[in-house]
Design an enzyme around this catalytic site. Structure first.
Site, PDB file in Angstrom:
ATOM      1  N   ARG A   1     -30.995  27.517   6.757  1.00  0.00           N
ATOM      2  CA  ARG A   1     -31.884  26.877   7.721  1.00  0.00           C
ATOM      3  C   ARG A   1     -31.823  27.626   9.045  1.00  0.00           C
ATOM      4  O   ARG A   1     -30.800  28.211   9.398  1.00  0.00           O
ATOM      5  CB  ARG A   1     -31.469  25.415   7.962  1.00  0.00           C
ATOM      6  CG  ARG A   1     -31.842  24.466   6.830  1.00  0.00           C
ATOM      7  CD  ARG A   1     -31.448  23.044   7.145  1.00  0.00           C
ATOM      8  NE  ARG A   1     -30.015  22.890   7.185  1.00  0.00           N
ATOM      9  CZ  ARG A   1     -29.286  22.831   8.288  1.00  0.00           C
ATOM     10  NH1 ARG A   1     -29.865  22.893   9.489  1.00  0.00           N
ATOM     11  NH2 ARG A   1     -27.988  22.709   8.219  1.00  0.00           N
TER      12      ARG A   1
ATOM     13  N   TYR B   1     -36.678  29.933   1.903  1.00  0.00           N
ATOM     14  CA  TYR B   1     -35.340  29.410   1.618  1.00  0.00           C
ATOM     15  C   TYR B   1     -35.243  27.880   1.717  1.00  0.00           C
ATOM     16  O   TYR B   1     -35.626  27.299   2.741  1.00  0.00           O
ATOM     17  CB  TYR B   1     -34.283  30.010   2.569  1.00  0.00           C
ATOM     18  CG  TYR B   1     -32.935  29.436   2.248  1.00  0.00           C
ATOM     19  CD1 TYR B   1     -32.192  29.953   1.183  1.00  0.00           C
ATOM     20  CD2 TYR B   1     -32.446  28.310   2.888  1.00  0.00           C
ATOM     21  CE1 TYR B   1     -31.002  29.379   0.796  1.00  0.00           C
ATOM     22  CE2 TYR B   1     -31.247  27.728   2.504  1.00  0.00           C
ATOM     23  CZ  TYR B   1     -30.540  28.262   1.461  1.00  0.00           C
ATOM     24  OH  TYR B   1     -29.372  27.680   1.067  1.00  0.00           O
TER      25      TYR B   1
ATOM     26  N   LYS C   1     -35.095  18.052   4.293  1.00  0.00           N
ATOM     27  CA  LYS C   1     -34.719  17.834   5.688  1.00  0.00           C
ATOM     28  C   LYS C   1     -35.943  17.511   6.552  1.00  0.00           C
ATOM     29  O   LYS C   1     -35.877  16.668   7.448  1.00  0.00           O
ATOM     30  CB  LYS C   1     -33.974  19.048   6.243  1.00  0.00           C
ATOM     31  CG  LYS C   1     -32.688  19.348   5.472  1.00  0.00           C
ATOM     32  CD  LYS C   1     -31.691  18.233   5.589  1.00  0.00           C
ATOM     33  CE  LYS C   1     -30.686  18.172   4.472  1.00  0.00           C
ATOM     34  NZ  LYS C   1     -29.427  18.825   4.657  1.00  0.00           N
TER      35      LYS C   1
ATOM     36  N   HIS D   1     -28.221  11.620   7.237  1.00  0.00           N
ATOM     37  CA  HIS D   1     -27.677  12.765   6.467  1.00  0.00           C
ATOM     38  C   HIS D   1     -26.389  12.299   5.777  1.00  0.00           C
ATOM     39  O   HIS D   1     -25.299  12.707   6.153  1.00  0.00           O
ATOM     40  CB  HIS D   1     -27.405  13.916   7.444  1.00  0.00           C
ATOM     41  CG  HIS D   1     -27.143  15.247   6.809  1.00  0.00           C
ATOM     42  ND1 HIS D   1     -26.555  16.293   7.489  1.00  0.00           N
ATOM     43  CD2 HIS D   1     -27.394  15.729   5.565  1.00  0.00           C
ATOM     44  CE1 HIS D   1     -26.460  17.340   6.696  1.00  0.00           C
ATOM     45  NE2 HIS D   1     -26.947  17.028   5.525  1.00  0.00           N
TER      46      HIS D   1
ATOM     47  N   SER E   1     -23.565  19.777   7.410  1.00  0.00           N
ATOM     48  CA  SER E   1     -23.862  20.654   6.281  1.00  0.00           C
ATOM     49  C   SER E   1     -22.625  21.436   5.848  1.00  0.00           C
ATOM     50  O   SER E   1     -21.878  21.933   6.691  1.00  0.00           O
ATOM     51  CB  SER E   1     -24.973  21.626   6.677  1.00  0.00           C
ATOM     52  OG  SER E   1     -26.099  20.883   7.091  1.00  0.00           O
TER      53      SER E   1
ATOM     54  N   CYS F   1     -19.868  20.413   4.604  1.00  0.00           N
ATOM     55  CA  CYS F   1     -18.595  19.789   4.991  1.00  0.00           C
ATOM     56  C   CYS F   1     -18.111  18.765   3.973  1.00  0.00           C
ATOM     57  O   CYS F   1     -17.247  17.951   4.285  1.00  0.00           O
ATOM     58  CB  CYS F   1     -18.711  19.156   6.359  1.00  0.00           C
ATOM     59  SG  CYS F   1     -18.819  20.391   7.673  1.00  0.00           S
TER      60      CYS F   1
ATOM     61  N   ASP G   1     -26.760  13.768  -0.196  1.00  0.00           N
ATOM     62  CA  ASP G   1     -27.209  14.425   1.043  1.00  0.00           C
ATOM     63  C   ASP G   1     -27.974  13.512   1.996  1.00  0.00           C
ATOM     64  O   ASP G   1     -27.815  13.634   3.201  1.00  0.00           O
ATOM     65  CB  ASP G   1     -28.079  15.640   0.692  1.00  0.00           C
ATOM     66  CG  ASP G   1     -28.219  16.617   1.852  1.00  0.00           C
ATOM     67  OD1 ASP G   1     -27.196  16.976   2.459  1.00  0.00           O
ATOM     68  OD2 ASP G   1     -29.358  17.018   2.162  1.00  0.00           O
TER      69      ASP G   1
ATOM     70  N   ARG H   1     -26.785  28.433  -3.463  1.00  0.00           N
ATOM     71  CA  ARG H   1     -26.940  27.028  -3.876  1.00  0.00           C
ATOM     72  C   ARG H   1     -27.408  26.891  -5.314  1.00  0.00           C
ATOM     73  O   ARG H   1     -27.927  27.828  -5.898  1.00  0.00           O
ATOM     74  CB  ARG H   1     -27.949  26.339  -2.953  1.00  0.00           C
ATOM     75  CG  ARG H   1     -27.527  26.372  -1.474  1.00  0.00           C
ATOM     76  CD  ARG H   1     -27.638  25.063  -0.795  1.00  0.00           C
ATOM     77  NE  ARG H   1     -26.999  25.081   0.524  1.00  0.00           N
ATOM     78  CZ  ARG H   1     -26.513  23.989   1.104  1.00  0.00           C
ATOM     79  NH1 ARG H   1     -26.577  22.826   0.497  1.00  0.00           N
ATOM     80  NH2 ARG H   1     -25.954  24.067   2.290  1.00  0.00           N
TER      81      ARG H   1
HETATM   82  P1  GTP Z   1     -24.876  20.319   2.484  1.00  0.00           P
HETATM   83  O1  GTP Z   1     -25.475  20.393   1.130  1.00  0.00           O
HETATM   84  O2  GTP Z   1     -25.001  21.601   3.255  1.00  0.00           O
HETATM   85  O3  GTP Z   1     -25.372  19.168   3.298  1.00  0.00           O
HETATM   86  O4  GTP Z   1     -23.278  20.232   2.299  1.00  0.00           O
HETATM   87  P2  GTP Z   1     -22.228  19.151   1.746  1.00  0.00           P
HETATM   88  O5  GTP Z   1     -21.797  18.281   2.867  1.00  0.00           O
HETATM   89  O6  GTP Z   1     -22.742  18.486   0.522  1.00  0.00           O
HETATM   90  O7  GTP Z   1     -20.979  20.081   1.404  1.00  0.00           O
HETATM   91  P3  GTP Z   1     -20.209  20.375   0.025  1.00  0.00           P
HETATM   92  O8  GTP Z   1     -19.710  19.133  -0.637  1.00  0.00           O
HETATM   93  O9  GTP Z   1     -21.059  21.260  -0.782  1.00  0.00           O
HETATM   94  O10 GTP Z   1     -18.918  21.173   0.533  1.00  0.00           O
HETATM   95  C1  GTP Z   1     -18.994  22.407   1.139  1.00  0.00           C
HETATM   96  C2  GTP Z   1     -17.680  23.086   1.220  1.00  0.00           C
HETATM   97  O11 GTP Z   1     -16.627  22.214   1.649  1.00  0.00           O
HETATM   98  C3  GTP Z   1     -17.215  23.675  -0.104  1.00  0.00           C
HETATM   99  O12 GTP Z   1     -16.758  24.979   0.133  1.00  0.00           O
HETATM  100  C4  GTP Z   1     -16.083  22.792  -0.521  1.00  0.00           C
HETATM  101  O13 GTP Z   1     -15.148  23.483  -1.294  1.00  0.00           O
HETATM  102  C5  GTP Z   1     -15.504  22.307   0.795  1.00  0.00           C
HETATM  103  N1  GTP Z   1     -14.881  20.961   0.654  1.00  0.00           N
HETATM  104  C6  GTP Z   1     -15.480  19.844   0.197  1.00  0.00           C
HETATM  105  N2  GTP Z   1     -14.624  18.793   0.166  1.00  0.00           N
HETATM  106  C7  GTP Z   1     -13.446  19.257   0.624  1.00  0.00           C
HETATM  107  C8  GTP Z   1     -12.168  18.646   0.854  1.00  0.00           C
HETATM  108  O14 GTP Z   1     -11.937  17.470   0.614  1.00  0.00           O
HETATM  109  N3  GTP Z   1     -11.186  19.453   1.360  1.00  0.00           N
HETATM  110  C9  GTP Z   1     -11.400  20.778   1.633  1.00  0.00           C
HETATM  111  N4  GTP Z   1     -10.394  21.488   2.128  1.00  0.00           N
HETATM  112  N5  GTP Z   1     -12.593  21.389   1.428  1.00  0.00           N
HETATM  113  C10 GTP Z   1     -13.606  20.644   0.944  1.00  0.00           C
HETATM  114  C1  SPV Z   2     -27.945  21.314   4.650  1.00  0.00           C
HETATM  115  O1  SPV Z   2     -27.946  22.418   5.247  1.00  0.00           O
HETATM  116  O2  SPV Z   2     -27.500  20.273   5.191  1.00  0.00           O
HETATM  117  C2  SPV Z   2     -28.441  21.224   3.266  1.00  0.00           C
HETATM  118  C3  SPV Z   2     -29.103  22.396   2.688  1.00  0.00           C
HETATM  119  O3  SPV Z   2     -28.316  20.176   2.641  1.00  0.00           O
HETATM  120  S1  SPV Z   2     -30.746  22.592   3.220  1.00  0.00           S
HETATM  121  O4  SPV Z   2     -31.611  21.880   2.304  1.00  0.00           O
HETATM  122  O5  SPV Z   2     -31.031  24.027   3.209  1.00  0.00           O
HETATM  123  O6  SPV Z   2     -30.903  22.043   4.544  1.00  0.00           O
HETATM  124 MN    MN Z   3     -27.386  18.567   3.899  1.00  0.00          MN
END
Ligand code: GTP
Ligand code: SPV
Ligand code: MN
Length: 596
Positions: free
Chosen positions: A69, A197, A206, A226, A248, A250, A277, A379
């Site tokens: 983004r 993208y 979003k 979110h 994002s 996290c 999400d 992704r």
């Molecule tokens: P968006 O799709 O961007 O909104 O992201 P999201 O919040 O769904 O993040 P996602 O669950 O894909 O996690 C992203 C990163 O955080 C990955 O590299 C995971 O390995 C890491 N991660 C997730 N949960 C944990 C946790 O409990 N501990 C640690 N250390 N890392 C974590």
């Molecule tokens: C984020 O960045 O929080 C996502 C991926 O969930 S995107 O759809 O590219 O915004």
């Molecule tokens: Mn997101």
């Protein structure tokens, strides 16, 4: 496919400007989707993967300058700058329409314009909102078919109504300098140009379900957030629902699909994913509780780090019917790979990196991004219905009752493992002061702490201060509101290692949260809110985590919190006059408690 004059006139207008050679309506049928996949394979836009190992899966590479983004090029174009607020980029709508018109004019010459009627939420439900996206990208069509509910039934549900969100996407030249992701909330319109993208171009996500929906939510008395949504099923069969807002990349997808630690599985605990999400939240007049639905139909999840230990459910979900974007292509097996999948990357000669170049895994250096095989923000786009832990309430018309709202971010220091706010107002304050280290999900520096209120900094479709006021107002209208918490899985030791094991073990924290919601357990009141008694975080079966480790994870360091208060003051000043008085009082009270 429709006689709706509002839709037909708008498509006429957009096609007169973009001048596509052909217009194709997307009907949601498998036959049409299959024909589009074949066409995209023939042009190299997508690559069909090994049908036996990864049935109905495809690989796509975006342009190298187009991998996340772009917050700097995302605009909220309200009539006045004040309505968009200081956090959003703003331009006068007339000026922006004129600028965009130049970029769109003739941009689809020699191309096809696809018309995608889609629904966010179950078609026909009270929560559902409809959109039409016009795009010249088959990749977008195929992703929207997974991420949203697409088809002729959307047009039927719309009938003659003008009540839909217009979205126009053109790839144009994928020119970074002329990339714009623009929202006109008053016109129910989204315009995206010069990107191909994810979040920039899948306009239901979003752009619609957060930016436009947050604007509509304030007007109509609901919330677009979110947030993931998960259900914890207890051994007695009861299920409690939690929503959680993390910025994002996290951990939302990971938390939403967590597998309980073995000792909990043995006792009969299960976790069900409703969404990973986005949550739309409304007050249910029957019981006065806040209810949540996931308006999406699939997951656009972060690939790197996903493996059979960290998130086996996500991995299982993307083993079929999935589009992978910007991961490594294993050309020997015709499969995909990414950093953190396993220790067997495809060997030199059999590997193509996300940029489309031969990749040598032996040169990998964690500190040097140019040696990565997959882009850090690569992704998978996968169907929710393919997720082994998808909730039976995924398609529920009324949503699920929310017991707890959890905020969280990546903080190496300062934020404890978990704490509870003291009221809805104080919880809104906790959301407003959220901060997190930046990730690869957005263009720009990674690892810098920035304030990201409610994980919505890039996604509020109006003025941030008014968004906080809407939160406070919502609280007054929820007779049985959820309790509000804050978590941090990312505290590090002096060597920079994560202290808390995270992932499945996060359930241990969620169980404390639910006990607090039920009033079943005491906690210690600190200047920032209620913190668990260390012995109340169950560490049975956890290696290397002692009571002292938990105490450290829960500690509230006054000095670093006071430093944070100064940063929050600056942030509130940036948001400006619209910051509600209640939140300024909360900040002053926090500072006073910390200074005692
Ligand atoms: P968006 O799709 O961007 O909104 O992201 P999201 O919040 O769904 O993040 P996602 O669950 O894909 O996690 C992203 C990163 O955080 C990955 O590299 C995971 O390995 C890491 N991660 C997730 N949960 C944990 C946790 O409990 N501990 C640690 N250390 N890392 C974590
Ligand atoms: C984020 O960045 O929080 C996502 C991926 O969930 S995107 O759809 O590219 O915004
Ligand atoms: Mn997101």
């Amino acid at each position: 496919m429709t006689n709706n004059k509002h839709i037909l006139n708008w498509i006429d207008e957009m096609s007169a400007m973009t001048k596509p050679d052909r217009i194709v309506w997307i009907d949601g049928s498998e036959e049409q989707a299959e024909a589009l996949r074949a066409e995209a394979c023939s042009t190299g836009e997508i690559i069909k993967l090994n049908e036996e190992l990864l049935p109905n899966c495809y690989l796509h590479r975006t342009a190298i300058n187009d991998v996340a983004r772009v917050e700097g090029r995302t605009y909220i174009c309200t009539p006045t700058k004040d309505e968009a607020g200081a956090i959003n980029n703003w331009m006068d709508p007339t000026e922006m329409y004129a600028k965009l018109k130049k970029l769109y004019t003739g941009s689809m010459q020699g191309r096809t314009m696809y018309v995608i009627p889609y629904s966010m939420g179950v078609v026909g439900s009270d929560f559902a909102k409809y959109g039409i996206e016009l795009t010249d990208s088959i990749y977008v069509v195929l992703n929207m078919l997974i991420m949203t509910r697409v088809g002729t039934n959307v047009l039927e549900a719309l009938g003659d109504s003008p009540d839909y969100i217009k979205g126009l996407h053109a790839r144009a030249d994928i020119d970074e300098e002329n990339r714009y992701i623009v929202h006109f909330p008053q016109d129910n319109t989204i315009m995206s140009v010069n990107s191909g993208y994810g979040g920039n171009v899948l306009l239901g996500k979003k752009c619609f379900a957060l930016r436009i929906a947050s604007y509509l939510g304030r007007k109509e008395g609901w919330m677009a957030e979110h947030m993931l949504i998960l259900g914890i099923e207890y051994p007695n069969g009861e299920t409690k629902y939690i929503t959680a807002a993390f910025p994002s990349a996290c951990g939302k997808t990971n938390l939403a699909m967590l597998i309980p630690p073995e000792i909990y599985r043995n006792k009969g605990y299960k976790v069900w994913c409703v969404g990973d999400d986005i949550a739309w939240l409304r007050v249910n007049p029957e019981d006065g509780k806040l209810y949540a639905v996931n308006p999406e139909n699939g997951f656009f999840g972060v690939a790197p780090g996903t493996n059979d230990k960290s998130n086996p459910n996500a991995l299982a979900t993307c083993m079929r019917d999935t589009i992978f974007t910007n991961v490594v292509h294993d050309t020997k097996n015709n499969t995909v790979w990414w950093e953190g999948l396993n220790n067997n990357p495809p060997q030199p000669g059999n590997a193509i990196d996300w940029k489309g170049n031969p990749w040598d895994c032996t040169k990998f250096d964690k500190k040097d991004k140019s040696t990565y095989g997959a882009h850090p923000n690569s992704r998978f786009t996968a169907l929710a219905q393919n997720c082994p832990c998808i909730s039976s309430e995924f398609n529920s018309l009324k949503g699920v009752p929310v017991s707890a709202i959890v905020f969280g971010g990546r903080r190496a220091k300062t934020a404890p493992l978990v704490y509870q706010s003291t009221s809805w107002q104080n919880g809104t304050f906790v959301g407003s002061i959220m901060a997190s280290e930046t990730t690869a999900a957005a263009a720009g520096a990674v690892g810098v702490v920035r304030r990201d209120p409610m994980a919505m900094r890039p996604f509020v479709g109006y003025n941030m201060g008014e968004y906080w006021a809407h939160w406070l107002n919502m609280g007054k209208n929820i007779p049985n509101p959820p309790q509000i918490f804050h978590v941090n899985w990312f505290r590090t030791d002096d060597e920079g290692n994560f202290i808390w094991p995270g992932f499945g073990d996060n359930l241990r924290v969620l169980l404390w949260i639910i006990k607090r919601c039920e009033g079943k357990i005491d906690a210690d009141l600190t200047p920032i809110g209620y913190v668990p008694k260390a012995e109340d975080i169950d560490v049975e079966g956890l290696d290397g985590i002692s009571l002292d480790t938990i105490k450290e994870l829960l500690s509230v360091d006054t000095e670093s919190w006071l430093a944070d208060v100064e940063n929050i003051k600056e942030f509130y000043a940036l948001v400006g006059d619209s910051v509600p008085a209640e939140l300024k009082e909360e900040l002053a009270a926090l500072e006073a408690r910390l200074s005692k």
